[in-house]
Design a protein around this motif. Structure first.
Motif, short mmCIF file in Angstrom:
data_model
loop_
_atom_site.label_atom_id
_atom_site.label_comp_id
_atom_site.label_asym_id
_atom_site.label_seq_id
_atom_site.Cartn_x
_atom_site.Cartn_y
_atom_site.Cartn_z
N VAL A 200 -9.54 17.39 -53.26
CA VAL A 200 -9.04 17.66 -51.90
C VAL A 200 -10.16 18.22 -51.03
O VAL A 200 -10.35 17.81 -49.88
CB VAL A 200 -7.86 18.65 -51.96
N HIS A 201 -10.91 19.14 -51.61
CA HIS A 201 -12.01 19.76 -50.86
C HIS A 201 -13.06 18.72 -50.45
O HIS A 201 -13.45 18.62 -49.27
CB HIS A 201 -12.65 20.86 -51.71
N LEU A 202 -13.52 17.93 -51.43
CA LEU A 202 -14.54 16.93 -51.12
C LEU A 202 -14.00 15.84 -50.21
O LEU A 202 -14.73 15.30 -49.36
CB LEU A 202 -15.06 16.32 -52.43
N GLY A 203 -12.74 15.49 -50.35
CA GLY A 203 -12.16 14.47 -49.47
C GLY A 203 -12.16 14.90 -48.01
O GLY A 203 -12.45 14.11 -47.11
N ILE A 204 -11.80 16.16 -47.78
CA ILE A 204 -11.81 16.66 -46.40
C ILE A 204 -13.24 16.68 -45.84
O ILE A 204 -13.47 16.30 -44.69
CB ILE A 204 -11.18 18.06 -46.35
N VAL A 256 -10.04 8.19 -42.72
CA VAL A 256 -8.65 8.11 -43.18
C VAL A 256 -8.59 7.85 -44.68
O VAL A 256 -7.79 8.47 -45.42
CB VAL A 256 -7.90 7.00 -42.40
N LEU A 257 -9.44 6.94 -45.17
CA LEU A 257 -9.45 6.67 -46.60
C LEU A 257 -9.91 7.89 -47.40
O LEU A 257 -9.43 8.12 -48.52
CB LEU A 257 -10.37 5.48 -46.89
N LEU A 263 -5.67 13.10 -51.32
CA LEU A 263 -4.28 13.26 -51.74
C LEU A 263 -3.98 12.52 -53.02
O LEU A 263 -3.14 12.95 -53.83
CB LEU A 263 -3.34 12.79 -50.63
N ARG A 264 -4.67 11.37 -53.23
CA ARG A 264 -4.42 10.56 -54.42
C ARG A 264 -5.76 10.14 -55.02
O ARG A 264 -6.67 9.75 -54.29
CB ARG A 264 -3.59 9.32 -54.08
N LEU A 266 -7.76 7.80 -55.81
CA LEU A 266 -8.15 6.39 -55.73
C LEU A 266 -9.67 6.33 -55.59
O LEU A 266 -10.23 6.10 -54.52
CB LEU A 266 -7.45 5.73 -54.54
N HIS A 267 -10.36 6.56 -56.71
CA HIS A 267 -11.82 6.69 -56.67
C HIS A 267 -12.51 5.41 -56.21
O HIS A 267 -13.45 5.45 -55.42
CB HIS A 267 -12.33 7.10 -58.05
N SER A 268 -12.07 4.29 -56.72
CA SER A 268 -12.72 3.03 -56.37
C SER A 268 -12.57 2.73 -54.88
O SER A 268 -13.49 2.20 -54.24
CB SER A 268 -12.12 1.88 -57.20
N LEU A 269 -11.43 3.09 -54.32
CA LEU A 269 -11.19 2.82 -52.90
C LEU A 269 -12.16 3.59 -52.02
O LEU A 269 -12.82 3.03 -51.14
CB LEU A 269 -9.75 3.19 -52.54
N VAL A 270 -12.29 4.89 -52.26
CA VAL A 270 -13.18 5.69 -51.42
C VAL A 270 -14.64 5.35 -51.69
O VAL A 270 -15.47 5.34 -50.76
CB VAL A 270 -12.91 7.20 -51.64
#
Length: 796
Positions: A200-204, A256-257, A263-264, A266-270
């Motif tokens: 979550v932290h790294l995604g933000i 957005v991705l 939240l989920r 989805l490593h390959s997606l990001v």
């Protein structure tokens, strides 16, 4: 960390904060006291600026500290939440984070990082001030349709904010990623394993990084339109703008991705999204063209229109004058030596004006330092005594007198170039006062001697005119310090320049070691040499940027209408501006005559020298194909306005380049005889800069030659002149002009056969070059000169 350790750390932080605030308070009070002794409105402006800088620094530091502290807390929580059985990373690092005192240490680290990141925002003061001003140039850039004033006022602040945000996010992302790798919250063992909190932290952070990259793409077309890093064609800017729209959309999608990945898992997606985004950024950087501006006539005309606004390139034709030039016999180095004696050491010499009953006369003011006073020698620049000896003006004198005598004496706390950093005495300055006041002044000026000063003594600092003006008005660059003497008063007139790196369409140049796309002389500073009282005026005819800065700096900067008439009469054309203008004219002339060897760059900027009339400066521009002056650029005053003139000499009568003339004059037997006589007596023989002037005969050139004896006394021993191909030399300027017309030709024969052969070969090569390019007039002139040399007569 033990309770004692926490108390020590808190005490250290408190001491650091008190030292910072104490230093700031000492500087603030010292500036207030100093401003009260310099200029009443200065206190208002310095207070306003100090508070703005403090507010920016505090905002930057608080924002940075809160930012890093928040992320430090999240890091601790995420790593501690990893189950023991899944822990990896560095064991020692994990052990440190598990200690009870890890949180205070992390907060201290966040405090240090915040101080490093946010403490430089005080330098945004000028950009913030300009962003609140509406600057209108009246020229719309062809690529984006913005008025050129927008690039001066708004763009600098946006670029600073965007760069700050980018560095903040990138640094934080790197530190957070490293912390999670060391703490075991992020592991790569055959596959990626990451805790939910860390993801979550790294995604933000990734989403924020995508956003700041997107904002950089929004600003990228404006940077290109402003000529950053180099000017490009307007069509290229439009292409970059179209690509930027796509990249901004991609950055939003990647953000957005990244949130979805937070939240989920989805490593390959990001990963795929960021790889595609990175490839798009690299492709846009390397594949998009950066074609230079168009060279067609319409594009050149538009560029010249913008450059006229950016650099004041608005020269008018100069007609011939009906009088000989006002001579300038000395320069700064020699004028300083003239004032030097057994007990006097000249520190500086500056060319200025002496206003008397007979009108304004050009003088060199040489200031020397003694233990208790500063004598001022006023060396007449337009005349010399018997044998070329210097003449100096005395107080109240109607004519300059023989000998080197001071015209006035200033106190050690007088304002002048080369003054000490801090002076303590009974003159003007800040009252030392009581012990607490002296302590604050010592802290502010970092001068231990202030603490021991008497309470009735005064402390003077910032005693150099340009440094004093820069402290009062740091939004301008202060150069070209010139003395002005009226009666018993010595004042300093200093030109204030405004610059900007970004300006659309124009070619950029380098000034004071930095690239610029805008330079104008917008202010005039007047400093009283004895009292230190300082006033800043808007220069008559000031540009929009200077007017906007003046409005923001009210009431310190006075309107041009309040500039005293006496000051306006002795103002000179800004020399630093003429240097840049001459560089542009030199490049344009080279391109106009088909000289493309320099690739649009001048081989060497034309040297600015003293002009033919008081207050004027000239810059000779040489045609490198012929070695002759192709254009003379002159800056002077027309009424109450600065005026730029250009004079195109006749191709048949233009003097040669300065270095060529200097070599030819040195071949005269009279020149060599005087040089040998001076050096044989143990003296020094020096030549001055070649001066050019427009007269009724066309463009002429002359050069003073000096002799300095072993005691440093100087005199003008020779003056050399040139008018077309006619050269002359004499012990006085009048004798030199007479020799150039043939009256004293016997003294100007070439010194020996070797010199004659060298001169003959030079004219032979010039005749051959002229014939090859079809210049029959130049061929005839060179052939006639060759004939004169072969007959052992110097060409006239």
């Amino acid at each position: 960390m033990t309770s004692r350790g926490r108390r020590v750390a808190a005490a250290l932080v408190l001491i650091a904060a008190l030292l910072f605030m104490g230093r700031w308070l000492a500087l603030f009070l010292a500036d207030r006291w100093w401003a009260a002794s310099v200029s009443p409105p200065a206190g208002i402006l310095l207070t306003r600026r100090a508070l703005l800088q403090l507010g920016l620094d505090l905002a930057g530091v608080v924002l940075s500290v809160l930012w890093f502290a928040t992320h430090a807390q999240v890091i601790l929580g995420a790593i501690r939440a990893v189950p023991l059985r899944e822990r990896g990373g560095n064991a020692r690092f994990r052990a440190l984070l598990d200690k009870p005192d890890a949180r205070p240490v992390a907060l201290l680290g966040a405090l240090g990082l915040g101080l490093l990141m946010g403490s430089g925002t005080a330098e945004w003061a000028d950009a913030v001030t300009l962003a609140g001003q509406d600057i209108t140039i009246g020229l719309t850039d062809p690529a984006l349709g913005q008025d050129a004033g927008w690039y001066l006022s708004r763009l600098p602040l946006w670029l600073r904010v965007q760069a700050f945000a980018t560095v903040l996010v990138l640094l934080t992302f790197g530190l957070v990623l490293l912390a999670y790798l060391l703490g075991g919250a992020l592991r790569i063992v055959r596959r990626l394993s990451i805790s939910d909190e860390a993801r979550v932290h790294l995604g933000i952070l990734l989403a924020l990084l995508a956003c700041v990259i997107g904002t950089s793409q929004i600003l990228a077309p404006f940077e290109l339109a402003a000529g950053l890093p180099v000017p490009v064609a307007s069509g290229i800017v439009e292409l970059h703008r179209s690509v930027a729209f796509v990249l901004v959309g991609v950055s939003v999608a990647v953000a957005v991705l990244s949130i979805i990945w937070a939240l989920r898992p989805l490593h390959s997606l990001v990963a795929g999204a960021w790889l595609a985004f990175s490839a798009a950024l690299v492709g846009a950087f390397y594949l998009l063209p950066d074609t230079p501006p168009e060279s067609d006539p319409d594009a050149r005309a538009l560029r010249h229109q913008f450059e006229r606004a950016a650099f004041g390139l608005m020269a008018e034709p100069r007609s011939r004058r009906g009088s000989r030039p006002v001579p300038a016999f000395w320069d700064a180095t020699i004028a300083a030596r003239v004032a030097r004696g057994d007990t006097v050491r000249a520190t500086v010499a500056a060319r200025g004006r002496l206003r008397g009953a007979g009108g304004d006369r050009p003088v060199w003011a040489a200031l020397a330092t003694l233990s208790d006073s500063v004598p001022v020698f006023l060396l007449a620049d337009d005349t010399t005594g018997p044998g070329g000896t210097p003449l100096t003006w005395r107080r109240g004198g109607l004519v300059p007198e023989a000998g080197v005598q001071p015209a006035m004496r200033l106190g050690p706390q007088a304002v002048r170039p080369g003054a000490p950093s801090v002076v303590i005495g009974a003159g003007p300055g800040v009252l030392a006062g009581g012990l607490l006041r002296r302590l604050l002044l010592t802290w502010a000026r970092q001068t231990p001697g202030i603490i021991g000063a008497g309470s009735s003594q005064r402390i003077g600092w910032l005693l150099e005119p340009d440094a004093r003006l820069y402290h009062l008005a740091p939004f301008a660059v202060w150069r070209d310090v010139r003395p002005w003497i009226e009666g018993e008063r010595l004042q300093w007139i200093v030109d204030g320049y405004v610059t900007a790196e970004a300006f659309p369409v124009v070619r950029r140049t380098t000034w004071r070691g930095s690239p610029i796309g805008y330079l104008r002389a917008g202010f005039v500073g007047v400093v009283d040499g004895e009292t230190g009282a300082t006033k800043v005026y808007l220069r008559p005819g000031a540009d929009p940027l200077a007017r906007a800065l003046a409005a923001a700096a009210a009431p310190l900067v006075l309107p041009a209408e309040q500039l005293p008439a006496a000051v306006a009469q002795v103002m000179e054309y800004p020399e630093a501006l003429l240097e840049v203008q001459a560089e542009f004219y030199s490049i344009d002339r080279a391109l106009a005559i088909g000289d493309t060897t320099s690739s649009g760059k001048a081989p060497a900027g034309p040297r600015v020298v003293v002009g033919a009339q008081p207050g004027s400066q000239v810059a000779p521009i040489v045609d490198r194909r012929t070695g002759r002056v192709d254009l003379l650029l002159e800056g002077g005053r027309a009424g109450d306005r600065d005026q730029l003139w250009e004079y195109l000499p006749d191709t048949t009568s233009a003097p040669e380049a300065p270095e060529v003339l200097a070599r030819r004059w040195q071949r005269f037997s009279l020149f060599q005889q005087i040089r040998d006589s001076v050096t044989a007596g143990g003296g020094a023989f020096e030549t001055g800069a070649v001066r050019y002037a427009v007269t009724e005969e066309g463009l002429v050139a002359y050069q003073p030659v000096w002799a300095l004896d072993q005691r440093g006394r100087a005199s003008v021993v020779l003056v050399t002149v040139a008018s077309g191909d006619r050269l002359g030399a004499g012990r006085t300027l009048d004798e030199a002009w007479r020799s150039s017309s043939g009256e004293l030709g016997s003294s100007l024969r070439l010194s020996d056969d070797s010199a004659a052969r060298t001169e003959a070969l030079r004219w032979l090569r010039e005749a051959d070059s002229a014939l090859r390019r079809g210049d029959l007039v130049g061929f005839g002139r060179a052939f006639a000169a060759l004939k004169s040399v072969l007959e052992r007569e110097e060409p006239r």
